[in-house]
Design an enzyme around this catalytic site. Sequence first.
Site, PDB file in Angstrom:
ATOM      1  N   ASN A  11       0.857  -1.186   0.000  1.00  0.00           N
ATOM      2  CA  ASN A  11       0.000   0.000   0.000  1.00  0.00           C
ATOM      3  C   ASN A  11       0.891   1.232   0.000  1.00  0.00           C
ATOM      4  O   ASN A  11       1.464   1.586   1.022  1.00  0.00           O
ATOM      5  CB  ASN A  11      -0.910   0.000   1.242  1.00  0.00           C
ATOM      6  CG  ASN A  11      -1.734   1.273   1.316  1.00  0.00           C
ATOM      7  OD1 ASN A  11      -1.948   1.932   0.293  1.00  0.00           O
ATOM      8  ND2 ASN A  11      -2.193   1.618   2.496  1.00  0.00           N
ATOM      9  N   TRP A  12       0.978   1.885  -1.149  1.00  0.00           N
ATOM     10  CA  TRP A  12       1.874   3.044  -1.259  1.00  0.00           C
ATOM     11  C   TRP A  12       1.270   4.311  -0.677  1.00  0.00           C
ATOM     12  O   TRP A  12       1.955   5.335  -0.592  1.00  0.00           O
ATOM     13  CB  TRP A  12       2.232   3.284  -2.725  1.00  0.00           C
ATOM     14  CG  TRP A  12       3.193   2.292  -3.291  1.00  0.00           C
ATOM     15  CD1 TRP A  12       3.881   1.327  -2.599  1.00  0.00           C
ATOM     16  CD2 TRP A  12       3.595   2.166  -4.658  1.00  0.00           C
ATOM     17  NE1 TRP A  12       4.676   0.610  -3.456  1.00  0.00           N
ATOM     18  CE2 TRP A  12       4.519   1.105  -4.728  1.00  0.00           C
ATOM     19  CE3 TRP A  12       3.254   2.833  -5.830  1.00  0.00           C
ATOM     20  CZ2 TRP A  12       5.112   0.712  -5.930  1.00  0.00           C
ATOM     21  CZ3 TRP A  12       3.845   2.442  -7.024  1.00  0.00           C
ATOM     22  CH2 TRP A  12       4.768   1.395  -7.068  1.00  0.00           C
ATOM     23  N   LYS A  13      -0.005   4.289  -0.338  1.00  0.00           N
ATOM     24  CA  LYS A  13      -0.666   5.506   0.151  1.00  0.00           C
ATOM     25  C   LYS A  13      -0.410   6.633  -0.852  1.00  0.00           C
ATOM     26  O   LYS A  13      -0.395   6.382  -2.048  1.00  0.00           O
ATOM     27  CB  LYS A  13      -0.170   5.867   1.558  1.00  0.00           C
ATOM     28  CG  LYS A  13      -0.092   4.646   2.475  1.00  0.00           C
ATOM     29  CD  LYS A  13       0.138   4.995   3.898  1.00  0.00           C
ATOM     30  CE  LYS A  13       0.367   3.718   4.703  1.00  0.00           C
ATOM     31  NZ  LYS A  13       0.036   3.853   6.084  1.00  0.00           N
ATOM     32  N   HIS A  96      -9.642   1.253   4.563  1.00  0.00           N
ATOM     33  CA  HIS A  96      -8.367   1.479   5.266  1.00  0.00           C
ATOM     34  C   HIS A  96      -8.612   2.482   6.397  1.00  0.00           C
ATOM     35  O   HIS A  96      -9.386   3.425   6.242  1.00  0.00           O
ATOM     36  CB  HIS A  96      -7.320   2.005   4.286  1.00  0.00           C
ATOM     37  CG  HIS A  96      -5.938   1.993   4.867  1.00  0.00           C
ATOM     38  ND1 HIS A  96      -5.503   2.941   5.752  1.00  0.00           N
ATOM     39  CD2 HIS A  96      -4.907   1.125   4.706  1.00  0.00           C
ATOM     40  CE1 HIS A  96      -4.261   2.665   6.114  1.00  0.00           C
ATOM     41  NE2 HIS A  96      -3.869   1.562   5.485  1.00  0.00           N
ATOM     42  N   GLU A  98      -6.978   4.881   7.453  1.00  0.00           N
ATOM     43  CA  GLU A  98      -6.713   6.289   7.104  1.00  0.00           C
ATOM     44  C   GLU A  98      -7.900   6.892   6.372  1.00  0.00           C
ATOM     45  O   GLU A  98      -8.186   8.083   6.507  1.00  0.00           O
ATOM     46  CB  GLU A  98      -5.422   6.381   6.275  1.00  0.00           C
ATOM     47  CG  GLU A  98      -4.207   6.129   7.149  1.00  0.00           C
ATOM     48  CD  GLU A  98      -2.979   5.663   6.402  1.00  0.00           C
ATOM     49  OE1 GLU A  98      -2.942   5.753   5.161  1.00  0.00           O
ATOM     50  OE2 GLU A  98      -2.045   5.181   7.075  1.00  0.00           O
ATOM     51  N   GLU A 168      -5.879  -4.864  10.409  1.00  0.00           N
ATOM     52  CA  GLU A 168      -4.937  -3.763  10.561  1.00  0.00           C
ATOM     53  C   GLU A 168      -5.228  -2.995  11.852  1.00  0.00           C
ATOM     54  O   GLU A 168      -6.021  -2.036  11.838  1.00  0.00           O
ATOM     55  CB  GLU A 168      -5.047  -2.810   9.362  1.00  0.00           C
ATOM     56  CG  GLU A 168      -4.622  -3.438   8.052  1.00  0.00           C
ATOM     57  CD  GLU A 168      -3.825  -2.449   7.221  1.00  0.00           C
ATOM     58  OE1 GLU A 168      -2.733  -2.802   6.777  1.00  0.00           O
ATOM     59  OE2 GLU A 168      -4.278  -1.314   7.053  1.00  0.00           O
ATOM     60  N   GLY A 174       1.890   2.421  10.598  1.00  0.00           N
ATOM     61  CA  GLY A 174       2.810   3.545  10.442  1.00  0.00           C
ATOM     62  C   GLY A 174       3.457   3.990  11.737  1.00  0.00           C
ATOM     63  O   GLY A 174       4.017   5.078  11.819  1.00  0.00           O
ATOM     64  N   SER A 212       3.058  -2.034  10.381  1.00  0.00           N
ATOM     65  CA  SER A 212       4.509  -2.014  10.594  1.00  0.00           C
ATOM     66  C   SER A 212       5.184  -3.353  10.284  1.00  0.00           C
ATOM     67  O   SER A 212       6.103  -3.776  11.000  1.00  0.00           O
ATOM     68  CB  SER A 212       4.825  -1.544  12.027  1.00  0.00           C
ATOM     69  OG  SER A 212       4.316  -0.225  12.223  1.00  0.00           O
ATOM     70  N   GLY A 233       2.742  -1.001   4.343  1.00  0.00           N
ATOM     71  CA  GLY A 233       2.802   0.403   3.965  1.00  0.00           C
ATOM     72  C   GLY A 233       4.242   0.865   3.779  1.00  0.00           C
ATOM     73  O   GLY A 233       4.838   0.696   2.718  1.00  0.00           O
ATOM     74  N   GLY A 234       4.827   1.424   4.835  1.00  0.00           N
ATOM     75  CA  GLY A 234       6.151   2.044   4.752  1.00  0.00           C
ATOM     76  C   GLY A 234       7.222   1.167   4.112  1.00  0.00           C
ATOM     77  O   GLY A 234       7.981   1.623   3.247  1.00  0.00           O
TER      78      GLY A 234
HETATM   79  C1  PEP Z   1      -0.887   0.244   5.774  1.00  0.00           C
HETATM   80  O1  PEP Z   1      -0.733   1.262   5.123  1.00  0.00           O
HETATM   81  O2  PEP Z   1      -1.898  -0.444   5.609  1.00  0.00           O
HETATM   82  C2  PEP Z   1       0.146  -0.150   6.729  1.00  0.00           C
HETATM   83  C3  PEP Z   1       0.000  -1.268   7.386  1.00  0.00           C
HETATM   84  O3  PEP Z   1       1.216   0.721   6.876  1.00  0.00           O
HETATM   85  P1  PEP Z   1       2.587   0.390   7.665  1.00  0.00           P
HETATM   86  O4  PEP Z   1       3.121  -0.918   7.110  1.00  0.00           O
HETATM   87  O5  PEP Z   1       3.490   1.547   7.315  1.00  0.00           O
HETATM   88  O6  PEP Z   1       2.275   0.289   9.093  1.00  0.00           O
END
Ligand code: PEP
Length: 250
Positions: A11-13, A96, A98, A168, A174, A212, A233-234
Site C-alpha cells: 500500500n503506497w498511500k 483502510h 486512514e 490492521e 505507520g 509495521s 505500507g512504509g
Molecule cells: C498500511 O498502510 O496499511 C500499513 C500497514 O502501513 P505500515 O506498514 O506503514 O504500518
Amino acid sequence: MADRVPYIAANWKMHKTVAEAAEFVDALLPRIAATQHDVVICPPYLALGEVVERSRGSAVRVAAQNMHEQESGAFTGEVSAPMLAELDVDAVVLGHSERRRHFGETDEALARKVPAALAAGLEPILCVGESEEARDGGQTDAVLERQLQADLAEVGGAKLAEVVVAYEPIWAIGTGRTATPEQAQQACAFIRDVLRERGAAANSMRILYGGSVKPGNAAELLAQEDIDGALVGGAALDPGDFAAIVEAAG
Ligand code: PEP
C-alpha cells in the site's frame, strides 16, 4: 498459513509519481521472478495504468486504494469500480483506517462499496482493525465483529469467499509498533471464525495482517496459521524491502 496462496500487498498511500512507480516495478520484477505468491501493488490512482502495463505477465497484480460505490454520477473527484476494471486493475483496498479517520469512510458506505467492487470484477481487500483504546479496553473482538458484519452485510454465500480481509490494528499502522505474532494470529483466527459463521468458505479465504510489517518481522508473522499475507505500507516503498517480505512468506 495452511495451503492458501500467500498474498503480499504494497500500500503506497500517497507516495510515488508515475515515473517513480515505473522505477519501482522495474526494480521489483527481477527480484520476485520466481515467486508463486500473489504480489499486489496498490499505487495512487494516477500510477495504476503504468503499474498494470509494466507488470503484465508477472506475478504482480494491481489494486486501487479506494473507489466510490456508484458506477458514475455527480461525485467530483471520485473514481468508480468500472473505471478501475477498465484499466485492468484487479483489486481495491476498502475501509483502510486512514480513509475511515481522515475522509469519513463509514461502515454504511463500505456495505455498498464491497458489492460494487465485486460486481465490477474487482477483489475487495477489506481492512478492519481496532484502536488502541479498544484493545486496552478488551474490545478488539467486538470491534472486528461489528466492522465485518456491517461492511459485509450485503455480501452473501459464495461471493464472500472472493473477499480478502486485512486485519490492521490502528495502533500498529505507520507507528513501528507491530502486533505480536500471537496478537495478530488471535485476531485473524477470530476474523476467520466470523466469516465462517456468516456462511463463507472461510478456510479458503485469505486474511492478511497489516501494521509495521518489515523484512525483519515478516517471517514470524506470516508463519502463523491464520495469517495468509501482509498489507505493507512504509516498507513497501522500497523494492528491496518489499521483495524481502514477499520472500519471507516462504
Ligand atoms: C498500511 O498502510 O496499511 C500499513 C500497514 O502501513 P505500515 O506498514 O506503514 O504500518
